[in-house]
Design an enzyme around this catalytic site. Structure first.
Site, PDB file in Angstrom:
ATOM      1  N   GLU A 211      -6.402   2.488   4.552  1.00  0.00           N
ATOM      2  CA  GLU A 211      -7.534   1.965   3.776  1.00  0.00           C
ATOM      3  C   GLU A 211      -7.952   0.566   4.235  1.00  0.00           C
ATOM      4  OE1 GLU A 211      -9.368   3.697   2.145  1.00  0.00           O
ATOM      5  OE2 GLU A 211      -8.354   5.113   0.822  1.00  0.00           O
TER       6      GLU A 211
ATOM      7  N   HIS B  20      -5.481  -2.123  -4.239  1.00  0.00           N
ATOM      8  CA  HIS B  20      -5.956  -0.749  -4.431  1.00  0.00           C
ATOM      9  C   HIS B  20      -4.810   0.094  -4.980  1.00  0.00           C
ATOM     10  CE1 HIS B  20      -7.182   3.291  -3.842  1.00  0.00           C
ATOM     11  NE2 HIS B  20      -6.451   3.481  -2.755  1.00  0.00           N
TER      12      HIS B  20
ATOM     13  N   HIS C 225      -3.525   3.849  -7.326  1.00  0.00           N
ATOM     14  CA  HIS C 225      -3.832   5.191  -7.815  1.00  0.00           C
ATOM     15  C   HIS C 225      -3.319   5.296  -9.250  1.00  0.00           C
ATOM     16  CE1 HIS C 225      -3.846   7.040  -3.451  1.00  0.00           C
ATOM     17  NE2 HIS C 225      -4.761   6.113  -3.620  1.00  0.00           N
TER      18      HIS C 225
ATOM     19  N   HIS D  19     -10.069   9.313  -6.886  1.00  0.00           N
ATOM     20  CA  HIS D  19      -9.139   8.618  -6.002  1.00  0.00           C
ATOM     21  C   HIS D  19      -8.334   7.536  -6.736  1.00  0.00           C
ATOM     22  CE1 HIS D  19      -8.617   6.681  -1.747  1.00  0.00           C
ATOM     23  NE2 HIS D  19      -7.587   6.446  -2.532  1.00  0.00           N
TER      24      HIS D  19
HETATM   25 ZN   LIG Z   1      -5.937   5.334  -2.029  1.00  0.00          ZN
END
Ligand SMILES: [Zn+2]
Length: 216
Positions: free
Chosen positions: A75, A93, A95, A155
């Protein structure tokens, strides 16, 4: 120790916290921090609670690997796109569960609590694109405009800050706001704050109450 090595250390510290708090699972999620034209980032394929500073690659803002033996997170293009379009110094980032629930079912997280203002108000869900692609990076860049957070369709979530601590706290807040909203739905219809109510919160925060000292 160089500034970028300090950032690599910080990434390990907050990576461990992200796992401890359940914001990420296994090797999912990634963190980065910027110093000048260098960005320290989590490596691909390593669980965030198993990192050591040397494992964290350093790339320049154009995406060239500058330091480290491991490949940067897949990413990384998204992280670089965010640095390119904001003044952020750190990107987180995750999840996380409730963030992902909202990101798989809605196009926007409405502000049902005034703390949403800390993230810029309603949080937009960036349109779906395959992970790691320039398309996803562009979609997030658009959703993030003028805000500290965005959700990524089907996501997870992404937050930014002037420091890693700020970006991380924003990630925790985003997850909390999503949890409040999702749990609220099981009780009734969450009431969304109006623009007027939100403006009054901003006004209030600019003019906090003062408490004069009692005369002796
Ligand atoms: Zn991800």
């Amino acid at each position: 120790m160089s500034a970028v090595d300090l950032l690599r250390q910080e990434i390990c510290e907050y990576g461990r916290r992200a796992v401890e708090l359940g914001l990420v699972l296994g090797t999912s999620g990634n963190l980065s921090a910027r110093d000048g034209d260098l960005v320290a980032v989590t490596p691909a394929g390593v669980a965030l609670d198993r990192l050591t500073p040397e494992m964290c690659p350093v790339v320049d803002v154009e995406g060239h690997l500058v330091e480290g033996d491991l490949q940067p997170s897949s990413e990384t293009p998204m992280h670089l796109a965010i640095y390119d379009s904001t003044a952020a110094r750190a990107v987180v980032h995750t999840h996380s569960v409730f963030g992902t629930v909202v990101a798989t079912t809605m196009t926007e997280l409405p502000p049902v609590h005034y703390n949403a203002l800390l993230l810029g108000g309603a949080v937009k869900v960036a349109e779906y694109a395959t992970y790691g692609t320039p398309e996803l990076a562009a979609n997030i860049r658009a959703a993030m405009e003028g805000r500290q957070a965005a959700l990524m369709a089907n996501h997870g979530g992404v937050t930014i800050g002037a420091t890693m601590e700020q970006a991380f706290e924003a990630a925790r807040l985003l997850e909390w706001l999503c949890e409040v909203y999702v749990r609220g739905l099981s009780v009734g219809k969450p009431v969304v704050l109006t623009d007027e109510q939100l403006a009054a919160v901003v006004e209030r925060s600019l003019n906090p109450p003062t408490f004069p000292r009692r005369p002796r």
